[in-house]
Design an enzyme around this catalytic site. Structure first.
Site, PDB file in Angstrom:
ATOM      1  N   CYS A  28      54.537  27.372  51.202  1.00 24.52           N
ATOM      2  CA  CYS A  28      54.458  26.864  49.976  1.00 24.52           C
ATOM      3  C   CYS A  28      54.699  27.900  48.898  1.00 24.52           C
ATOM      4  CB  CYS A  28      52.969  26.714  49.705  1.00 24.52           C
ATOM      5  SG  CYS A  28      52.708  24.985  50.711  1.00 24.52           S
TER       6      CYS A  28
ATOM      7  N   CYS B 170      44.731  14.699  48.552  1.00 24.61           N
ATOM      8  CA  CYS B 170      45.509  15.584  49.317  1.00 24.61           C
ATOM      9  C   CYS B 170      46.927  15.369  48.399  1.00 24.61           C
ATOM     10  CB  CYS B 170      45.990  14.954  50.679  1.00 24.61           C
ATOM     11  SG  CYS B 170      44.717  14.841  51.908  1.00 24.61           S
TER      12      CYS B 170
ATOM     13  N   HIS C 154      54.610  17.474  45.390  1.00 16.90           N
ATOM     14  CA  HIS C 154      54.544  18.943  46.083  1.00 16.90           C
ATOM     15  C   HIS C 154      55.832  19.038  47.055  1.00 16.90           C
ATOM     16  CE1 HIS C 154      53.636  22.943  47.758  1.00 16.90           C
ATOM     17  NE2 HIS C 154      52.863  22.417  48.619  1.00 16.90           N
TER      18      HIS C 154
END
Lengths: 144, 396
Positions: free
Chosen positions: B94, B214, B339
């Site tokens: 990430c 999430c 994301h």
């Protein structure tokens, strides 16, 4: 010698070699031991066993079986499939007296809901089946 | 106050002042019909347009991508007519986007190039892990035994409840906040308000973490154009200075006594603040890694936005919502904006730049002068979880 009347014996294979053993003399209890190792120079204990000491770079490592019991550091009930496990399944982190924290599946026990700090005991049992083999590994269960 | 320390000697290398002059983001969402190159090209084109730069003016590129092909920078840049210069591809989970951004910053700060572009791109729906949790590495002991990212954060959440008195409602509150922010961002993947109750009632993933706590799977890309301060003035009257940059790897897991703490995140933050010559109180807004709602509360403390142990109080006070003292994830964060793994580390910088320019629309942080973009990622057996931290501090 296996007679024709006997069932096919399913092979038991560890999910990973050399990091745990079952107590053969006491097979029904599922008792067993996690096999860590210890740096001969500084005494740090590792699980899984380390090839050398990450702390002092000592190269001499001695076998160091871990205690059977530890304390539950944290846990969760997983509702998504992972590895070969079908949800829901519990996993957790157990702090061992030797100073190592072990991640493992947790086995629920009736009347003893998981809580942080509870005493846990290592058990060796089937994790899943693969072809005609029973894949065994370590789990933790609340101490009775 | 925030004159850049890059003009000073850092080590023995003379560092030039570097500015971000162009930022761009592709659409974020699920686009199985689009390639990573096409998403990346969209972000690069937007960044070029943002600063009025001709594609041929770029001299160096870093691209980050976690899944799953070679030569991402080359594939992306050919979409906008750019070829034939030094292109570097990086992967750092990430923190990949933050790694690419830092790579370009170093090239320019050291004087090797004057103009460069950082690209982060991910096409999750066309990757080998589409529709799945991020899988463990082969031969990963914990992975075999059922470890996943949600399982890890479920266990972290239990510790937060035990040690700090956090509740599932607190975790839901982070998601409510960031989804509210997402509603104010036209580029967010999810633009929908949720109540605490709705977050708690959504599907259970890893107790006490529910689906709406999430981050989603997202396809998307972001790009940032950096250049030396002298060159910046040719393109814009609003160069945004890079005043702090830190990228750090964590240590062995046995050294992480408390799974709620991020030793690497704390250290990277200290390094970035030191380099920037500013204190946490000087930061006007933060974009950070909120892959799981409970994580954001912990990261407040890593970044010293509050005293250790006071993350929950900071959340509950409303200080981290838009309009609060220190808005965190005004973009909607990973939870609502989405994301695309390697894109997020560039995208967070882009969001900070928009606020520092006063161009963040309905989600604008009033009079923002300094902003911080943080990324934390990577699960490696044997090492602390969230093994790589990348932090950038920017100022106008």
């Amino acid at each position: 010698m296996a007679g024709p009347e006997e069932e096919v014996i399913v092979d038991k294979v560890p999910f990973k070699e050399g990091i745990f053993r079952a107590d053969r003399a006491d097979a029904d209890t599922g008792n067993g031991t996690l096999l860590g190792n210890k740096c001969a120079s500084c005494g740090r204990i590792y699980f899984p066993p380390a090839d050398f000491c990450f702390d002092c770079f000592g190269q001499a490592m001695a076998e160091a079986p871990l205690s059977q019991r530890g304390k539950l550091y944290s846990y969760t009930l997983c509702h998504m499939p992972a590895s070969r496990f079908k949800p829901p399944f519990f996993v957790g982190l157990v702090d061992m007296p030797e100073g190592v924290r072990v991640f493992a599946p947790l086995k629920a026990a009736a009347g003893r809901p998981f809580h942080i700090g509870m005493d846990m005991e290592v058990k060796i049992e089937e994790l899943w089946q693969e072809k005609d083999q029973q894949v065994i590994g370590y789990v933790f269960e609340p101490v009775k | 106050m925030f004159s850049s320390p890059l003009n000073n000697q850092e080590g023995r290398i003379f560092m030039r002042e570097v500015a971000v002059i162009g930022v761009g983001q592709s659409v974020f969402g699920k686009f199985p019909g689009r390639t990573a190159a096409s998403l990346g090209g969209e972000a690069v084109a937007a960044a070029l347009k943002d600063c009025g730069m001709h594609p041929k003016d770029i001299q160096v590129a870093y691209a980050a991508r976690a899944y799953d092909a070679n030569c991402t920078a080359q594939a992306v840049l050919k979409e906008v007519g750019v070829t034939a210069f030094e292109m570097i591809n990086v992967e750092n989970a990430c923190a990949g986007g933050a790694t690419a951004f830092r790579g370009v910053w170093k090239e320019i700060a050291c004087g090797r190039y004057d103009i460069g572009i950082a690209i982060g791109v991910e096409s999750m729906t066309t990757s080998p892990i589409a529709g799945k949790l991020i899988p463990p590495e082969k031969d990963d002991l914990d992975g075999y035994l059922g470890m996943t990212m949600p399982a890890m954060f479920g266990m972290v959440a239990r510790r937060q409840m035990e040690e700090y008195g956090a509740t599932a409602e607190d975790f839901a509150l982070v998601s409510v906040k960031n989804h509210h922010h997402g509603c104010l961002n036209p580029q967010a993947q999810y633009r929908k308000e949720f109540t605490v109750e709705e977050i708690l009632q959504s599907r259970m993933i890893s107790e006490p973490i529910t689906l709406l706590m999430c981050c989603p799977n997202t396809d998307g890309a972001a790009a940032a154009i950096l250049c030396s301060m002298e060159v910046a003035r040719k393109y814009t009257t609003q160069p945004i200075k890079v005043i702090g940059s830190a990228l750090l790897t964590g240590d062995y897991k046995y050294l992480q006594k408390d799974i709620c703490a991020s030793p690497v995140g704390v250290k990277a933050a200290q390094m970035a603040y030191e380099m920037a010559g500013c204190a946490p109180k000087d930061i006007d807004l933060v974009e950070m890694h909120d892959a799981f709602a409970n994580e954001e509360i912990l990261r407040y403390e890593d970044l010293a936005l509050c005293a250790p142990g006071e993350g929950l109080d900071l959340l509950r006070s409303g200080a981290t919502a838009i309009g609060g003292r220190i808005p965190v994830n005004p973009s909607g964060g990973l939870l609502a904006l989405g994301h695309p793994l390697s894109a997020s580390g560039v995208r967070t910088v882009c969001e900070v730049v928009l606020h520092l320019r006063g161009q963040a629309g309905a989600r604008q942080t009033p009079n923002a002068k300094v902003g911080l973009a943080q990324m934390l990622g990577g699960l490696v057996t044997g090492l602390e979880h969230g093994v790589t931290a990348g932090i950038h501090i920017l100022a106008r």
